[in-house]
Design a protein around this motif. Structure first.
Motif, PDB file in Angstrom:
ATOM      1  N   PHE A   1       0.830  -1.205   0.000  1.00  0.00           N
ATOM      2  CA  PHE A   1       0.000   0.000   0.000  1.00  0.00           C
ATOM      3  C   PHE A   1       0.863   1.254   0.000  1.00  0.00           C
ATOM      4  O   PHE A   1       0.577   2.222  -0.726  1.00  0.00           O
ATOM      5  N   HIS A   2       1.909   1.266   0.780  1.00  0.00           N
ATOM      6  CA  HIS A   2       2.771   2.444   0.872  1.00  0.00           C
ATOM      7  C   HIS A   2       3.483   2.749  -0.445  1.00  0.00           C
ATOM      8  O   HIS A   2       3.921   3.884  -0.649  1.00  0.00           O
ATOM      9  N   ARG A   3       3.570   1.768  -1.335  1.00  0.00           N
ATOM     10  CA  ARG A   3       4.233   2.012  -2.620  1.00  0.00           C
ATOM     11  C   ARG A   3       3.328   2.747  -3.606  1.00  0.00           C
ATOM     12  O   ARG A   3       3.829   3.406  -4.514  1.00  0.00           O
ATOM     13  N   VAL A   4       2.000   2.639  -3.440  1.00  0.00           N
ATOM     14  CA  VAL A   4       1.094   3.198  -4.457  1.00  0.00           C
ATOM     15  C   VAL A   4      -0.112   3.906  -3.824  1.00  0.00           C
ATOM     16  O   VAL A   4      -1.241   3.744  -4.291  1.00  0.00           O
ATOM     17  N   PRO A   5       0.074   4.708  -2.801  1.00  0.00           N
ATOM     18  CA  PRO A   5      -1.093   5.257  -2.099  1.00  0.00           C
ATOM     19  C   PRO A   5      -1.925   6.223  -2.926  1.00  0.00           C
ATOM     20  O   PRO A   5      -3.110   6.422  -2.641  1.00  0.00           O
ATOM     21  N   ASP A   6      -1.319   6.831  -3.963  1.00  0.00           N
ATOM     22  CA  ASP A   6      -2.039   7.819  -4.770  1.00  0.00           C
ATOM     23  C   ASP A   6      -2.728   7.209  -5.988  1.00  0.00           C
ATOM     24  O   ASP A   6      -3.467   7.913  -6.691  1.00  0.00           O
ATOM     25  N   ALA A   7      -2.508   5.936  -6.255  1.00  0.00           N
ATOM     26  CA  ALA A   7      -3.086   5.301  -7.441  1.00  0.00           C
ATOM     27  C   ALA A   7      -4.603   5.152  -7.279  1.00  0.00           C
ATOM     28  O   ALA A   7      -5.133   5.196  -6.166  1.00  0.00           O
ATOM     29  N   PRO A   8      -5.337   4.973  -8.387  1.00  0.00           N
ATOM     30  CA  PRO A   8      -6.766   4.647  -8.268  1.00  0.00           C
ATOM     31  C   PRO A   8      -6.952   3.416  -7.381  1.00  0.00           C
ATOM     32  O   PRO A   8      -6.137   2.487  -7.406  1.00  0.00           O
ATOM     33  N   LEU A   9      -8.038   3.392  -6.612  1.00  0.00           N
ATOM     34  CA  LEU A   9      -8.210   2.326  -5.634  1.00  0.00           C
ATOM     35  C   LEU A   9      -8.170   0.912  -6.240  1.00  0.00           C
ATOM     36  O   LEU A   9      -7.589   0.002  -5.631  1.00  0.00           O
ATOM     37  N   PRO A  10      -8.744   0.661  -7.431  1.00  0.00           N
ATOM     38  CA  PRO A  10      -8.607  -0.685  -7.998  1.00  0.00           C
ATOM     39  C   PRO A  10      -7.148  -1.064  -8.258  1.00  0.00           C
ATOM     40  O   PRO A  10      -6.767  -2.224  -8.074  1.00  0.00           O
ATOM     41  N   ASP A  11      -6.326  -0.086  -8.645  1.00  0.00           N
ATOM     42  CA  ASP A  11      -4.907  -0.370  -8.868  1.00  0.00           C
ATOM     43  C   ASP A  11      -4.190  -0.646  -7.553  1.00  0.00           C
ATOM     44  O   ASP A  11      -3.295  -1.496  -7.482  1.00  0.00           O
ATOM     45  N   VAL A  12      -4.569   0.092  -6.508  1.00  0.00           N
ATOM     46  CA  VAL A  12      -3.985  -0.180  -5.183  1.00  0.00           C
ATOM     47  C   VAL A  12      -4.331  -1.603  -4.752  1.00  0.00           C
ATOM     48  O   VAL A  12      -3.463  -2.362  -4.285  1.00  0.00           O
ATOM     49  N   LEU A  13      -5.589  -1.990  -4.912  1.00  0.00           N
ATOM     50  CA  LEU A  13      -6.010  -3.326  -4.505  1.00  0.00           C
ATOM     51  C   LEU A  13      -5.278  -4.399  -5.310  1.00  0.00           C
ATOM     52  O   LEU A  13      -4.847  -5.425  -4.749  1.00  0.00           O
ATOM     53  N   THR A  14      -5.105  -4.173  -6.595  1.00  0.00           N
ATOM     54  CA  THR A  14      -4.391  -5.143  -7.430  1.00  0.00           C
ATOM     55  C   THR A  14      -2.936  -5.272  -6.993  1.00  0.00           C
ATOM     56  O   THR A  14      -2.383  -6.378  -6.927  1.00  0.00           O
ATOM     57  N   THR A  15      -2.299  -4.141  -6.678  1.00  0.00           N
ATOM     58  CA  THR A  15      -0.907  -4.182  -6.214  1.00  0.00           C
ATOM     59  C   THR A  15      -0.791  -4.946  -4.905  1.00  0.00           C
ATOM     60  O   THR A  15       0.121  -5.773  -4.721  1.00  0.00           O
ATOM     61  N   VAL A  16      -1.711  -4.703  -3.981  1.00  0.00           N
ATOM     62  CA  VAL A  16      -1.693  -5.423  -2.706  1.00  0.00           C
ATOM     63  C   VAL A  16      -1.930  -6.914  -2.941  1.00  0.00           C
ATOM     64  O   VAL A  16      -1.258  -7.771  -2.348  1.00  0.00           O
ATOM     65  N   HIS A  17      -2.867  -7.237  -3.802  1.00  0.00           N
ATOM     66  CA  HIS A  17      -3.153  -8.642  -4.129  1.00  0.00           C
ATOM     67  C   HIS A  17      -1.907  -9.358  -4.628  1.00  0.00           C
ATOM     68  O   HIS A  17      -1.587 -10.468  -4.170  1.00  0.00           O
ATOM     69  N   ARG A  18      -1.179  -8.754  -5.533  1.00  0.00           N
ATOM     70  CA  ARG A  18       0.029  -9.393  -6.078  1.00  0.00           C
ATOM     71  C   ARG A  18       1.089  -9.584  -4.998  1.00  0.00           C
ATOM     72  O   ARG A  18       1.802 -10.588  -4.980  1.00  0.00           O
ATOM     73  N   SER A  19       1.197  -8.624  -4.089  1.00  0.00           N
ATOM     74  CA  SER A  19       2.214  -8.738  -3.033  1.00  0.00           C
ATOM     75  C   SER A  19       1.916  -9.876  -2.070  1.00  0.00           C
ATOM     76  O   SER A  19       2.823 -10.373  -1.390  1.00  0.00           O
ATOM     77  N   LEU A  20       0.650 -10.299  -1.997  1.00  0.00           N
ATOM     78  CA  LEU A  20       0.238 -11.307  -1.013  1.00  0.00           C
ATOM     79  C   LEU A  20       0.256 -12.729  -1.554  1.00  0.00           C
ATOM     80  O   LEU A  20      -0.138 -13.664  -0.849  1.00  0.00           O
ATOM     81  N   ARG A  21       0.728 -12.937  -2.778  1.00  0.00           N
ATOM     82  CA  ARG A  21       0.627 -14.261  -3.390  1.00  0.00           C
ATOM     83  C   ARG A  21       1.412 -15.325  -2.647  1.00  0.00           C
ATOM     84  O   ARG A  21       1.072 -16.499  -2.707  1.00  0.00           O
ATOM     85  N   ARG A  22       2.484 -14.949  -1.965  1.00  0.00           N
ATOM     86  CA  ARG A  22       3.275 -15.927  -1.214  1.00  0.00           C
ATOM     87  C   ARG A  22       2.891 -15.982   0.261  1.00  0.00           C
ATOM     88  O   ARG A  22       3.612 -16.529   1.086  1.00  0.00           O
ATOM     89  N   THR A  23       1.769 -15.361   0.621  1.00  0.00           N
ATOM     90  CA  THR A  23       1.266 -15.393   1.996  1.00  0.00           C
ATOM     91  C   THR A  23      -0.051 -16.165   2.017  1.00  0.00           C
ATOM     92  O   THR A  23      -0.521 -16.649   0.988  1.00  0.00           O
ATOM     93  N   ARG A  24      -0.649 -16.235   3.196  1.00  0.00           N
ATOM     94  CA  ARG A  24      -1.927 -16.929   3.298  1.00  0.00           C
ATOM     95  C   ARG A  24      -3.100 -16.083   2.808  1.00  0.00           C
ATOM     96  O   ARG A  24      -4.229 -16.560   2.743  1.00  0.00           O
ATOM     97  N   GLY A  25      -2.845 -14.802   2.476  1.00  0.00           N
ATOM     98  CA  GLY A  25      -3.889 -13.949   1.936  1.00  0.00           C
ATOM     99  C   GLY A  25      -4.596 -13.133   3.007  1.00  0.00           C
ATOM    100  O   GLY A  25      -4.394 -13.323   4.206  1.00  0.00           O
ATOM    101  N   ALA A  26      -5.450 -12.215   2.547  1.00  0.00           N
ATOM    102  CA  ALA A  26      -6.095 -11.294   3.477  1.00  0.00           C
ATOM    103  C   ALA A  26      -7.339 -10.684   2.863  1.00  0.00           C
ATOM    104  O   ALA A  26      -7.497 -10.633   1.635  1.00  0.00           O
TER     105      ALA A  26
END
Length: 338
Positions: free
Chosen positions: A197-222
């Motif tokens: 989130f801190h990497r893209v706080p100004d992006a459109p919200l769908p883009d922020v969500l997509t970036t967070v989603h990609r970062s979580l692929r090696r975790t259990r998710g959220a």
């Protein structure tokens, strides 16, 4: 650099006078880890001690929440109880006033020491206090109009929930994360989401969500809830069980939840942004399922009219589900200063 190992919120139940000393020690340690210089850690201990002493003497079911400010730049001590309230609030804030024969310096001393102080009290609703402490340089970034409480499930040392708020010139953007499960793996997922989130706080919200989603692929998710506020208008975008609401002085005006899915595992093909109209005096709220959603069915006017820091303390204290991690964040649009 601040120490990120400190839990998001330290909760100290004031069920005996000895708990006051525990709270004072925890406040001093937290202030030091927040990088507050000079005498400020000792002042944090005084604030916690005075608020805790009031809870021990006068209140029922009192608790102190100690934490960094949601936007960084200092710390705060929140006090909440279930009664009996302060019928003569202004007199209680005056130095020398006491109903027990003590020196009566408690709330007056806290108000003098704190960088920001707010209090509300009702005979049927208990008393809520927020005392924030920061340096003069940090005051501009101390998050006016923002409150949050993030608590681990009972028996856990780490919270699988997390939240943060970032301000830009024209907007305020917040994220609330609920990592799947409990304990260290859930906490790892939550912190991974915050870093993305801190990497893209100004992006459109769908883009922020997509970036967070990609970062979580090696975790259990959220589950993820994203909120963007501008004067008169809000936007919400989320996946999973994060609830979003808009409160007005007379009631709950909007209720939303994220679309089905899990960030990191399965995201809707096209993340959807929902509008959240904000009338003057409106407050947006995000919370995880560790806060019982029934609180919003018919909340009292006392609750609806609380400022964000006191609102989050009230919801955490009165509606927390202790077997789960619990996070609640409340915010109003950022007010531009001339």
């Amino acid at each position: 650099m601040t120490d990120r190992s400190v839990p998001p919120t330290v909760s100290v139940r004031i069920d005996h006078y000895s708990a006051v000393h525990v709270a004072a020690h925890a406040a001093r340690q937290l202030a030091a880890r927040c990088g507050l210089p000079g005498a400020l850690p000792d002042q944090a201990a005084v604030i916690a001690s005075e608020l805790g002493s009031n809870l021990a003497k006068y209140a029922t079911d009192g608790v102190l929440y100690l934490q960094r400010l949601p936007t960084g730049g200092g710390m705060e001590v929140l006090a909440a109880d279930r009664g009996p309230g302060m019928p003569e609030l202004e007199r209680c804030l005056a130095d020398g006033f006491s109903t027990t024969g003590s020196l009566g310096a408690g709330l007056g001393a806290v108000r003098r020491i704190a960088s920001h102080f707010s209090i509300r009290s009702g005979s049927a609703d208990g008393t809520l206090v927020c005392a924030r402490l920061c340096t003069p340089e940090q005051a501009a970034a101390s998050g006016d109009g923002v409150g949050a409480v993030c608590l681990p499930a009972e028996g856990e040392q780490e919270s699988g929930d997390a939240c943060t708020v970032l301000d830009t010139d024209d907007s305020r953007t917040a994220i609330v994360v609920d990592g799947l499960g409990h304990g260290p793996p859930a906490a790892e997922a939550a912190q991974t989401a915050l870093r993305a989130f801190h990497r893209v706080p100004d992006a459109p919200l769908p883009d922020v969500l997509t970036t967070v989603h990609r970062s979580l692929r090696r975790t259990r998710g959220a589950a993820i809830g994203l909120l963007r506020l501008r004067p008169g208008h809000g936007e919400y975008c989320g996946v999973g069980n994060i609830r979003a609401l808009v409160l007005g002085p007379d009631g709950v005006h909007h209720r939303l939840t994220g679309r089905p899915g899990i960030a990191g595992l399965q995201l809707p093909p096209t993340p959807r942004v929902s509008d959240l109209p904000l009338a003057p005096g409106g407050t947006a709220v995000l919370h995880t399922d560790g806060i019982n959603h029934r609180w919003s069915q018919s909340p009292p006017l006392f609750t609806l009219r609380l400022p964000p820091p006191l609102l989050t303390a009230s919801l955490a204290h009165g509606h927390r589900i202790t077997r789960d991690d619990a996070t609640v964040l409340a915010a109003t649009p950022r007010q531009r200063k001339p």
